[in-house]
Motif scaffolding. Sequence first.
Motif, PDB file in Angstrom:
ATOM      1  N   UNK A 115       0.798  -1.218   0.000  1.00  0.00           N
ATOM      2  CA  UNK A 115       0.000   0.000   0.000  1.00  0.00           C
ATOM      3  C   UNK A 115       0.826   1.261   0.000  1.00  0.00           C
ATOM      4  N   UNK A 116       0.165   2.382   0.303  1.00  0.00           N
ATOM      5  CA  UNK A 116       0.797   3.687   0.237  1.00  0.00           C
ATOM      6  C   UNK A 116       1.972   3.844   1.166  1.00  0.00           C
ATOM      7  N   UNK A 117       2.053   3.030   2.220  1.00  0.00           N
ATOM      8  CA  UNK A 117       3.161   3.150   3.166  1.00  0.00           C
ATOM      9  C   UNK A 117       4.496   2.913   2.495  1.00  0.00           C
ATOM     10  N   UNK A 118       4.487   2.292   1.303  1.00  0.00           N
ATOM     11  CA  UNK A 118       5.736   1.970   0.639  1.00  0.00           C
ATOM     12  C   UNK A 118       5.944   2.772  -0.636  1.00  0.00           C
ATOM     13  N   UNK A 119       5.204   3.859  -0.794  1.00  0.00           N
ATOM     14  CA  UNK A 119       5.344   4.699  -1.971  1.00  0.00           C
ATOM     15  C   UNK A 119       6.772   5.251  -2.011  1.00  0.00           C
ATOM     16  N   UNK A 120       7.566   4.891  -3.042  1.00  0.00           N
ATOM     17  CA  UNK A 120       8.943   5.380  -3.115  1.00  0.00           C
ATOM     18  C   UNK A 120       9.063   6.893  -3.012  1.00  0.00           C
ATOM     19  N   UNK A 173      12.486   7.496  14.441  1.00  0.00           N
ATOM     20  CA  UNK A 173      12.337   6.601  15.587  1.00  0.00           C
ATOM     21  C   UNK A 173      12.281   5.161  15.078  1.00  0.00           C
ATOM     22  N   UNK A 174      13.075   4.303  15.706  1.00  0.00           N
ATOM     23  CA  UNK A 174      13.199   2.919  15.248  1.00  0.00           C
ATOM     24  C   UNK A 174      13.321   1.964  16.433  1.00  0.00           C
ATOM     25  N   UNK A 197       4.892   9.119  16.121  1.00  0.00           N
ATOM     26  CA  UNK A 197       6.284   9.536  16.030  1.00  0.00           C
ATOM     27  C   UNK A 197       6.713   9.687  14.569  1.00  0.00           C
ATOM     28  N   UNK A 198       7.904  10.282  14.379  1.00  0.00           N
ATOM     29  CA  UNK A 198       8.481  10.401  13.043  1.00  0.00           C
ATOM     30  C   UNK A 198       9.127   9.061  12.701  1.00  0.00           C
ATOM     31  N   UNK A 199       8.411   8.231  11.960  1.00  0.00           N
ATOM     32  CA  UNK A 199       8.833   6.855  11.713  1.00  0.00           C
ATOM     33  C   UNK A 199       9.215   6.626  10.255  1.00  0.00           C
ATOM     34  N   UNK A 200      10.172   5.720  10.006  1.00  0.00           N
ATOM     35  CA  UNK A 200      10.374   5.259   8.631  1.00  0.00           C
ATOM     36  C   UNK A 200       9.103   4.538   8.172  1.00  0.00           C
ATOM     37  N   UNK A 201       8.859   4.515   6.889  1.00  0.00           N
ATOM     38  CA  UNK A 201       7.664   3.859   6.370  1.00  0.00           C
ATOM     39  C   UNK A 201       7.570   2.403   6.816  1.00  0.00           C
ATOM     40  N   UNK A 202       8.691   1.684   6.757  1.00  0.00           N
ATOM     41  CA  UNK A 202       8.664   0.267   7.100  1.00  0.00           C
ATOM     42  C   UNK A 202       8.381   0.068   8.585  1.00  0.00           C
ATOM     43  N   UNK A 249       4.491 -14.663   7.904  1.00  0.00           N
ATOM     44  CA  UNK A 249       5.389 -13.531   8.115  1.00  0.00           C
ATOM     45  C   UNK A 249       5.441 -12.651   6.866  1.00  0.00           C
ATOM     46  N   UNK A 250       5.100 -11.373   6.966  1.00  0.00           N
ATOM     47  CA  UNK A 250       5.181 -10.487   5.792  1.00  0.00           C
ATOM     48  C   UNK A 250       6.624 -10.253   5.364  1.00  0.00           C
ATOM     49  N   UNK A 251       6.843 -10.262   4.055  1.00  0.00           N
ATOM     50  CA  UNK A 251       8.155 -10.041   3.462  1.00  0.00           C
ATOM     51  C   UNK A 251       8.014  -8.916   2.452  1.00  0.00           C
ATOM     52  N   UNK A 252       8.568  -7.747   2.786  1.00  0.00           N
ATOM     53  CA  UNK A 252       8.470  -6.560   1.930  1.00  0.00           C
ATOM     54  C   UNK A 252       9.753  -6.431   1.106  1.00  0.00           C
ATOM     55  N   UNK A 253       9.598  -6.407  -0.211  1.00  0.00           N
ATOM     56  CA  UNK A 253      10.755  -6.218  -1.090  1.00  0.00           C
ATOM     57  C   UNK A 253      10.290  -5.461  -2.326  1.00  0.00           C
TER      58      UNK A 253
END
Length: 255
Positions: free
Chosen positions: A6-11, A64-65, A209-214, A238-242
């Motif tokens: 989804x949109x969370x991974x929009x380059x 934040x991570x 928080x200010x988070x990375x998309x992943x 388990x989700x695998x995002x690539x």
Amino acid sequence: MTEAAGGAFDPKKSREQEFRDGTAGPAVRPRDAATLILVRNDSSVPQVLMGQRHASHKFMPNKFVFPGGRVDPVDSRVRPAEELRNDVAKLLLARMRGTPTENRARALAMAAIRETFEETGLAVGRLIDSPQRSKHKDWDAYFSLGVSPALSALDFVARAITPPYRTRRFDTRFFIADAEHIHGDPSKVAGSGELQGLHWISIKDAQDLDLPNITRTILAEIDERLRLTSAAQKARAVPFIHFRKNQAIRDMLSV
């Protein structure tokens, strides 16, 4: 199972961070990395441990991570007090780049524990009668507490490979463990200083928080997972995002 993420991974939303010119040759080869999500269940809602990366960091500054970092060669040589559970090991081996080996799977979990200790001062493991030693300074400091990694306490909950347009790329495995496996007081957080403002926070508050998309996506996955029974959590895929041609793909790993 494969689906476009989804949109969370929009380059376009990621490129305010470090990225490379698409004409600058082949993508950088991702390096193995691991993250450990620690969860406290001693309050009304679960809390996770997070910290903020320094502004001077080239990779995800100010974000934040969860604690984590690259796998070190020593992580494959140190032996834990308890091995990975079979179900977790099989999931880690699924679609592993290169030659899949149990030693590489173990090294990923060991890296998650070592990096968490380095960045937070919290030692995840169990007490042993005869302290181990290591020439690696971080492992030796960990072992000096009289503990050894108990990998059976870790669950594998997500995998993500940094997009090809980034100049630093990681193939990160995300682990989760209950804070009851921390040796000592979980509130006494004092690591290397690589992460600032380390604190326990609810998943709901963490989303602000200010988070990375992943990281935002992993938080959503953890929120769903923690609502399930223990048996259902272990059975959950388990989700695998690539990425494929700069298009984010979300696969599901299962055994």
